[in-house]
Design an enzyme around this catalytic site. Structure first.
Site, short mmCIF file in Angstrom:
data_model
loop_
_atom_site.label_atom_id
_atom_site.label_comp_id
_atom_site.label_asym_id
_atom_site.label_seq_id
_atom_site.Cartn_x
_atom_site.Cartn_y
_atom_site.Cartn_z
N ASP A 106 0.84 -1.20 0.00
CA ASP A 106 0.00 0.00 0.00
C ASP A 106 0.88 1.26 0.00
O ASP A 106 2.12 1.16 -0.02
CB ASP A 106 -0.90 -0.06 1.25
CG ASP A 106 -2.28 0.52 1.02
OD1 ASP A 106 -2.43 1.35 0.12
OD2 ASP A 106 -3.21 0.15 1.77
N GLU A 132 -1.05 1.95 -5.11
CA GLU A 132 -0.90 3.39 -4.83
C GLU A 132 -2.04 4.19 -5.45
O GLU A 132 -1.91 5.39 -5.66
CB GLU A 132 0.51 3.90 -5.18
CG GLU A 132 0.99 3.65 -6.58
CD GLU A 132 0.28 4.52 -7.60
OE1 GLU A 132 -0.73 4.04 -8.16
OE2 GLU A 132 0.73 5.66 -7.84
N TRP A 133 -3.15 3.51 -5.71
CA TRP A 133 -4.44 4.13 -6.05
C TRP A 133 -4.41 4.93 -7.35
O TRP A 133 -5.21 5.87 -7.53
CB TRP A 133 -4.93 5.01 -4.88
CG TRP A 133 -4.60 4.48 -3.54
CD1 TRP A 133 -4.96 3.25 -3.06
CD2 TRP A 133 -3.82 5.10 -2.51
NE1 TRP A 133 -4.46 3.07 -1.80
CE2 TRP A 133 -3.75 4.20 -1.43
CE3 TRP A 133 -3.18 6.33 -2.39
CZ2 TRP A 133 -3.07 4.49 -0.26
CZ3 TRP A 133 -2.50 6.63 -1.22
CH2 TRP A 133 -2.46 5.71 -0.18
N GLY A 134 -3.46 4.61 -8.23
CA GLY A 134 -3.41 5.32 -9.51
C GLY A 134 -2.90 6.74 -9.37
O GLY A 134 -3.05 7.54 -10.30
N ASP A 148 -10.14 3.60 -3.36
CA ASP A 148 -10.83 2.39 -2.90
C ASP A 148 -12.26 2.29 -3.44
O ASP A 148 -12.99 3.28 -3.49
CB ASP A 148 -10.89 2.39 -1.37
CG ASP A 148 -9.52 2.12 -0.76
OD1 ASP A 148 -8.53 2.06 -1.51
OD2 ASP A 148 -9.45 1.99 0.47
C1 GLA Z 1 -5.93 1.33 1.53
C2 GLA Z 1 -6.07 0.32 0.39
C3 GLA Z 1 -7.18 -0.65 0.72
C4 GLA Z 1 -6.87 -1.36 2.02
C5 GLA Z 1 -6.67 -0.35 3.15
C6 GLA Z 1 -6.13 -1.01 4.40
O1 GLA Z 1 -7.06 2.14 1.65
O2 GLA Z 1 -6.32 0.99 -0.81
O3 GLA Z 1 -7.35 -1.59 -0.33
O4 GLA Z 1 -5.72 -2.15 1.85
O5 GLA Z 1 -5.72 0.65 2.76
O6 GLA Z 1 -5.87 -0.11 5.41
#
Ligand code: GLA
Length: 393
Positions: free
Chosen positions: A155, A188-190, A210
């Site tokens: 993450d 890293e969410w893009g 997310d």
């Molecule tokens: C981030 C990630 C999620 C999850 C949470 C856990 O938000 O994007 O998929 O792993 O952390 O804390």
């Protein structure tokens, strides 16, 4: 198969995207995830409420509920399993929730014919404030390898001032040094264009923030993640986040759409529900072998939007190794309606056989187009196989 189709596909890959992969360094070559990973992850349903007992019961339920036989492989504990580092600098699991540590749990999961995954964070702390891997890349990779870990999600919380491609490459190299085959999931969410450096760094990379267990969230992710199809190939996948199927926030039609669209996008299919208590409807959805086969097709091409017959009505298509296409008719509106997919938009000529992948029935041979009534916030998903005669045209 249509003789023209491979040529069209090549042209699309070379000219259609504007991002020919040749401008990037070579793919990560760890030989893993040649098809998108299939498995289960604790986060979407359980958040921090993870334990060895939950993981064991989940592995048991994946076997008894038929998920393992349908191809689900990785059982992944997300955040909150870790509490500290010991004097040697090794991560320590919560001893109340994971008595005996992680290794016996990995052994148990392996004994069920499944693989075991774990979570860490490239920053100083995880998103839930647990110890992160920053500065401990080598010891963490070594520790995970010793425990028998087969999949690591890393993450990006608490990473202020760090450079994502650099940090993820560090962990990639540490994993290679640990000499165990471990799928590397970048999360890293893009936020740093991972579709550009992800293919040489990990086996999958999140493209967005997310997912939420809501139609609007799922559709917003579809629209974002589908922009990066050019970056996907065997061993390297865009990750639009884990599945919400069965978690209760969407209707069955919406979940069927979610699952179908993830499959057509060649997305990792990581179930995120409580598989111990899932309903028969959820189980049947998650184990739909014809839809899973689309996701797992060996050609490894991410499907794309090919037609918008009307506002809120879309046709998505994924070319498959045998020359057929998986096609999703998507109704984003709140009213049931007829959606039409034209052969022209799909690159199909002449007669083609149509099979419905949710009713598991052959619809017949069609020429020119296929129509179906699609529920509100729903899909019809078919496989369209051009006849040999058409291929010779
Ligand atoms: C981030 C990630 C999620 C999850 C949470 C856990 O938000 O994007 O998929 O792993 O952390 O804390």
């Amino acid at each position: 198969m249509s003789a023209r189709f491979p040529m069209l596909l090549c042209l699309a890959l070379v000219f259609g995207t504007g991002h020919a992969r040749s401008s990037y360094a070579p793919l990560l070559d760890n030989g893993l995830a040649r098809t998108p990973p299939l498995g289960w992850n604790s986060w979407n349903h359980f958040h921090c409420n993870v334990s060895a007992q939950l993981i064991r019961e989940t592995a048991d339920a994946m076997v008894s509920g038929g998920l393992r036989d349908a191809g689900y492989e990785y059982v992944v504990i997300d955040d909150c399993w870790q509490v500290a580092r010991d004097r040697a600098g090794r991560l320590v699991a919560d001893s109340a929730r994971f008595p005996g540590g992680i290794k016996p749990l990995a052994d148990y999961v392996h004994s069920k014919g499944l693989k075991f995954g774990i979570y860490t964070d490239a920053g100083r702390l995880t998103c839930q404030g647990r110890p992160g891997t920053y500065g401990s890349e080598e010891i963490d990779a070594r520790t995970f390898a010793e425990w028998g870990v087969d999949y690591v999600k890393e993450d990006w919380c608490n990473s202020e001032g760090l450079d994502a491609p650099t940090q993820y490459a560090k962990f990639r190299d540490a994993l290679a040094k640990a000499r165990r085959p471990i799928v590397f999931s970048i999360c890293e969410w893009g936020s740093n264009q991972p579709w550009e450096w992800g293919p040489r760094t990990g086996n999958l990379w999140r493209t967005t923030g997310d997912i939420g267990d809501r139609w609007a969230s799922m559709i917003a992710i579809l629209d974002l993640s589908s922009q990066h199809g050019h970056a996907a190939s065997p061993g390297a996948w865009n990750d639009p986040d884990m599945l919400e199927v069965g978690n209760g926030g969407m209707t069955d039609d919406e979940y069927r759409a979610h699952f179908s669209l993830w499959a057509v996008m060649a997305a990792p299919l990581m179930a995120g529900n409580d598989v111990r208590t899932m309903t028969a409807v959820t189980r049947d959805m998650l184990t739909n072998k014809e839809v899973i086969a689309v996701d797992q097709d060996s050609l490894g091409v991410q499907g794309m939007l090919v037609q918008e017959p009307a506002p809120d009505l879309q046709v998505w298509s994924k070319p498959l190794a045998d020359g057929s296409r998986a096609v999703v008719l998507l109704n984003r509106s709140g009213l049931q309606t007829v959606v039409t997919a034209s052969w022209r938009a799909l690159g199909v000529r002449g007669s083609a056989r149509v099979r419905d992948l949710w009713t598991h029935s052959d619809v017949g041979a069609m020429t020119d187009r296929f129509n179906a009534t699609v529920p509100a916030h729903g899909v019809v998903m078919v496989r369209i196989t051009p006849s040999l005669e058409a291929g010779r045209n």
